[in-house]
Design a protein around this motif. Sequence first.
Motif, PDB file in Angstrom:
ATOM      1  N   UNK A  10      -1.774 -14.020  13.247  1.00  0.00           N
ATOM      2  CA  UNK A  10      -1.953 -12.570  12.821  1.00  0.00           C
ATOM      3  C   UNK A  10      -2.735 -12.897  11.394  1.00  0.00           C
ATOM      4  N   UNK A  11      -2.070 -13.496  10.554  1.00  0.00           N
ATOM      5  CA  UNK A  11      -2.444 -13.793   9.232  1.00  0.00           C
ATOM      6  C   UNK A  11      -4.010 -14.550   9.378  1.00  0.00           C
ATOM      7  N   UNK A  35      -5.251  -1.459  -4.836  1.00  0.00           N
ATOM      8  CA  UNK A  35      -5.309   0.050  -5.136  1.00  0.00           C
ATOM      9  C   UNK A  35      -6.022   0.699  -3.601  1.00  0.00           C
ATOM     10  N   UNK A  36      -7.066  -0.231  -3.153  1.00  0.00           N
ATOM     11  CA  UNK A  36      -7.743   0.330  -2.130  1.00  0.00           C
ATOM     12  C   UNK A  36      -6.958   0.485  -0.730  1.00  0.00           C
ATOM     13  N   UNK A  37      -6.087  -0.548  -0.360  1.00  0.00           N
ATOM     14  CA  UNK A  37      -5.148  -0.282   0.720  1.00  0.00           C
ATOM     15  C   UNK A  37      -4.267   0.535   0.501  1.00  0.00           C
ATOM     16  N   UNK A  60       1.767  -6.749   2.863  1.00  0.00           N
ATOM     17  CA  UNK A  60       1.896  -7.964   2.351  1.00  0.00           C
ATOM     18  C   UNK A  60       1.658  -7.612   0.674  1.00  0.00           C
ATOM     19  N   UNK A  61       0.403  -7.173   0.270  1.00  0.00           N
ATOM     20  CA  UNK A  61       0.263  -6.894  -0.910  1.00  0.00           C
ATOM     21  C   UNK A  61       1.288  -6.230  -1.868  1.00  0.00           C
ATOM     22  N   UNK A  62       1.745  -4.815  -1.222  1.00  0.00           N
ATOM     23  CA  UNK A  62       2.742  -4.269  -1.727  1.00  0.00           C
ATOM     24  C   UNK A  62       4.129  -4.979  -1.982  1.00  0.00           C
ATOM     25  N   UNK A  69      -1.482 -15.685   1.655  1.00  0.00           N
ATOM     26  CA  UNK A  69      -2.933 -15.583   2.143  1.00  0.00           C
ATOM     27  C   UNK A  69      -3.711 -16.946   1.508  1.00  0.00           C
ATOM     28  N   UNK A  70      -3.067 -17.439   0.522  1.00  0.00           N
ATOM     29  CA  UNK A  70      -3.856 -18.516  -0.237  1.00  0.00           C
ATOM     30  C   UNK A  70      -4.311 -19.685   0.719  1.00  0.00           C
TER      31      UNK A  70
END
Length: 73
Positions: A10-11, A35-37, A60-62, A69-70
């Motif tokens: 998935x990643x 901010x976009x997501x 993931x970001x929140x 992701x790195x």
Amino acid sequence: MEELTPDPKLLLELAETKMPFGKYAGRLLIDLPEPYVVWFKQKGFPSGKLGKQLETVYVIKANGLEHLFDPLR
């Protein structure tokens, strides 16, 4: 508490998928600004696979897990 393990497949798919429309068209989903997501979270994610992918990127970001992701960059 059970530890969640991210699905590498998935990643990898998130890392290879580009945003198909909008302000960030052509940018990889994993590289979309937070901010976009967040905006999508507030307005509603698109239906279908893209919506599920954007929601995954949001989660993931929140949650401060962008380090996942790195290795994919």
